[in-house]
Design a protein around this motif. Structure first.
Motif, short mmCIF file in Angstrom:
data_model
loop_
_atom_site.label_atom_id
_atom_site.label_comp_id
_atom_site.label_asym_id
_atom_site.label_seq_id
_atom_site.Cartn_x
_atom_site.Cartn_y
_atom_site.Cartn_z
N LYS A 181 9.28 11.69 8.74
CA LYS A 181 9.19 13.03 9.33
C LYS A 181 8.96 12.94 10.83
O LYS A 181 9.61 13.66 11.62
N LEU A 182 8.09 12.06 11.26
CA LEU A 182 7.77 11.95 12.68
C LEU A 182 8.91 11.34 13.48
O LEU A 182 9.21 11.78 14.59
N GLY A 208 3.90 2.28 17.49
CA GLY A 208 3.27 1.71 16.30
C GLY A 208 3.82 2.23 15.00
O GLY A 208 3.46 1.72 13.94
N LEU A 209 4.70 3.23 15.07
CA LEU A 209 5.27 3.78 13.84
C LEU A 209 6.13 2.76 13.11
O LEU A 209 6.33 2.86 11.90
N ALA A 210 6.66 1.78 13.84
CA ALA A 210 7.46 0.75 13.18
C ALA A 210 6.63 0.00 12.17
O ALA A 210 7.04 -0.25 11.04
N TRP A 211 5.42 -0.36 12.58
CA TRP A 211 4.54 -1.09 11.67
C TRP A 211 3.95 -0.17 10.61
O TRP A 211 3.56 -0.64 9.55
N LEU A 212 3.89 1.14 10.88
CA LEU A 212 3.44 2.08 9.87
C LEU A 212 4.38 2.07 8.68
O LEU A 212 3.95 2.08 7.52
N ALA A 213 5.68 2.01 8.95
CA ALA A 213 6.66 1.99 7.86
C ALA A 213 6.55 0.71 7.05
O ALA A 213 6.53 0.73 5.82
N VAL A 214 6.50 -0.44 7.74
CA VAL A 214 6.38 -1.71 7.03
C VAL A 214 5.08 -1.75 6.25
O VAL A 214 5.04 -2.15 5.08
N GLY A 215 3.99 -1.35 6.88
CA GLY A 215 2.69 -1.39 6.22
C GLY A 215 2.62 -0.51 5.00
O GLY A 215 2.06 -0.88 3.97
N SER A 224 2.92 8.52 0.88
CA SER A 224 2.66 9.63 1.79
C SER A 224 2.82 9.18 3.23
O SER A 224 3.39 9.90 4.07
N ALA A 225 2.32 7.98 3.53
CA ALA A 225 2.44 7.45 4.89
C ALA A 225 3.90 7.20 5.25
O ALA A 225 4.34 7.49 6.38
N PHE A 226 4.70 6.70 4.31
CA PHE A 226 6.10 6.44 4.59
C PHE A 226 6.87 7.74 4.79
O PHE A 226 7.75 7.84 5.66
N GLY A 227 6.55 8.75 3.98
CA GLY A 227 7.17 10.06 4.18
C GLY A 227 6.82 10.66 5.52
O GLY A 227 7.66 11.25 6.21
N THR A 228 5.55 10.49 5.92
CA THR A 228 5.11 10.97 7.23
C THR A 228 5.85 10.25 8.34
O THR A 228 6.24 10.85 9.36
N TYR A 229 6.06 8.96 8.16
CA TYR A 229 6.79 8.16 9.16
C TYR A 229 8.19 8.72 9.38
O TYR A 229 8.63 8.92 10.53
N ASN A 249 14.88 7.65 17.59
CA ASN A 249 13.89 6.98 16.76
C ASN A 249 13.32 5.81 17.54
O ASN A 249 13.99 4.81 17.77
N SER A 250 12.06 5.92 17.93
CA SER A 250 11.45 4.89 18.75
C SER A 250 11.04 3.67 17.96
O SER A 250 10.47 2.74 18.52
N SER A 251 11.31 3.67 16.67
CA SER A 251 10.93 2.51 15.86
C SER A 251 11.96 1.40 15.91
O SER A 251 11.83 0.40 15.23
N HIS A 252 13.01 1.59 16.72
CA HIS A 252 14.05 0.56 16.82
C HIS A 252 13.52 -0.58 17.69
O HIS A 252 13.90 -0.74 18.85
N VAL A 253 12.64 -1.38 17.09
CA VAL A 253 11.99 -2.46 17.82
C VAL A 253 12.11 -3.75 17.04
O VAL A 253 12.37 -3.76 15.85
N ASP A 254 11.90 -4.84 17.75
CA ASP A 254 11.91 -6.17 17.14
C ASP A 254 10.51 -6.47 16.65
O ASP A 254 9.56 -6.51 17.44
N LEU A 255 10.37 -6.69 15.33
CA LEU A 255 9.04 -6.90 14.77
C LEU A 255 8.42 -8.21 15.23
O LEU A 255 7.21 -8.40 15.13
#
Length: 425
Positions: free
Chosen positions: A341-342, A369-376, A334-339, A349-355
């Motif tokens: 969607k957002l 923080g959405l980048a880490w939401l996807a990984v998490g 559910s969290a990944f689907g939400t990611y 896509n602001s998740s284009h970051v270096d982890l």
């Protein structure tokens, strides 16, 4: 079903429960477990290989989106055929020879991928490795369960699934630094080592006894366990003792049968294979700068929690772990689907970051923080259940000596004086 309720003597169990101290059994188990390791590597290979193949320039083959989907999924088709073939080989050719034979399609498949000049050669190599995966996933647990003495059978059985996830992690780690051709070359290593080691290992005592080779079976026990003192051959089984559809009328048989099959079906339908095959592609679609790193993190979590599940399942219990894993998987997906969607609803896509870069060094953005939401969320999904469930199912099968339908679901193994359901689940 508890051991005291069994009417049949477990194969190769020494009187008094004394545990032999032979160490060769661990070497033999390691040799056989290289099959699941190769299996895991083949499953994880497509994740780093697909992005590499999509970036390749002529004359090297290049995958479009459709071909990439087939490259990841085609392995499952031949794996299904390999399971059927392995079931026949394991009873007719023996456990050891079947393990030796499955190294050929592993090496040939990766070699064909290495030499590939077009997409069809790539798909052909994946078909061959899939065939080997189907055979290895069946025969390796059987071989290990039949050579292990009862004191270490559960431990060695848990290592089977652990080797699978280690193979997946190895593919992710190697894919971080290697292109697809060299990654395929590396894939030839584990099956080649298994071929060399298995040539020095014996056939299982159980199979030798079915071939009426009693002296060879005793010699195998001495080789693996260090001694055959106190070992007694099990009584010859009635040839009509096998599983029959009519037995499904008994509640003590069809209930665990339905539960076991349902667990395996839901494990496949959870989507774990899609994540394993296309992990790096999924993270690239999420605009990750370090999609390879994200895949390695996910693979590491997978290995860690598979090991934890193997250690705690006997203490915590199967049902609580399955219930907890189901909740975690629902939350994580559910969290990944939400990611998605957002992040896909905006202009970029602001998740284009270096982890590896500290958050403080990145531009301040509310959605950073959405980048880490996807990984998490993906790590939670992997930790939550699919591989841990496979570990549980594999260990149950191994603890009951190769086939739960034969030893657990057989009417002679059910208590006739009680209505208690002795399902292992």
């Amino acid at each position: 079903m508890t051991p005291e309720n069994r009417e049949e003597t477990p194969l190769l169990l020494r009187p008094g429960g004394s545990a032999p101290r032979g160490r060769r059994v661990f070497l033999a188990a390691f040799a056989a477990a290289l099959g699941p390791l190769s299996f895991g590597f083949a499953l994880g290979y497509s994740s780093p290989a697909i992005p590499s193949l999509q970036r390749s320039a002529p004359p090297a083959p290049r995958l479009d989106d459709s071909a990439a989907s087939w490259f990841g999924a085609v392995v499952t088709l031949s794996a299904a055929a390999g399971g059927v073939l392995g079931g026949w080989l394991v009873d007719h050719a023996g456990r050891k020879l079947t393990l030796l034979l499955c190294t050929a399609p592993f090496v040939a498949g990766f070699a064909l991928i290495t030499a590939a000049q077009d997409v069809w050669m790539l798909l052909g190599g994946r078909l061959l490795t899939g065939l080997a995966c189907g055979v290895a996933s069946l025969v390796a647990p059987v071989y290990i369960s039949e050579i292990a003495y009862p004191a270490v059978r559960g431990l060695l059985g848990s290592c089977v699934q652990l080797m699978v996830v280690i193979g997946i992690l190895l593919a992710y780690l190697a894919g971080w630094v290697l292109e697809w051709r060299w990654l395929a070359v590396l894939g030839c290593g584990p099956p080649t080592l298994m071929l060399l080691l298995m040539c020095c290992m014996p056939e299982t005592p159980r199979f030798l006894l079915t071939q009426h080779k009693h002296q060879e079976a005793r010699a195998t026990v001495r080789f693996l366990w260090g001694s055959d003192e106190g070992w007694e051959e099990p009584p010859v089984r009635d040839e009509h003792q096998g599983f029959q559809l009519a037995l499904l009328r008994h509640p003590g048989i069809y209930k665990p049968f339905v539960i076991g099959v349902s667990l395996m079906a839901f494990q496949q339908l959870s989507g774990v294979n899609a994540i394993m095959f296309y992990a790096e592609t999924i993270f690239e679609e999420a605009k990750f700068k370090d999609s390879s790193l994200a895949s390695v993190i996910m693979g590491t979590i997978q290995v860690l929690f598979t090991g934890i599940a193997a250690l705690i399942m006997d203490r915590v219990g199967r049902r609580p772990l399955l219930a907890l894993s189901g909740v975690v998987m629902v939350f994580s997906t559910s969290a990944f689907g939400t990611y998605f969607k957002l992040t896909q609803s905006g202009s970029s896509n602001s998740s284009h970051v270096d982890l590896l870069t500290p958050i403080s060094m990145e531009p301040q953005d509310a959605s950073l923080g959405l980048a880490w939401l996807a990984v998490g969320s993906m790590c939670l999904f992997i930790a939550g259940g699919p591989e841990a469930l496979w570990c549980l199912l594999a260990r149950l099968c191994l603890l009951h000596l190769q086939c739960p339908l034969h030893l657990v679901l057989h009417p002679r193994n059910q208590r006739k004086d009680s209505g208690t359901d002795h399902s292992p689940l």
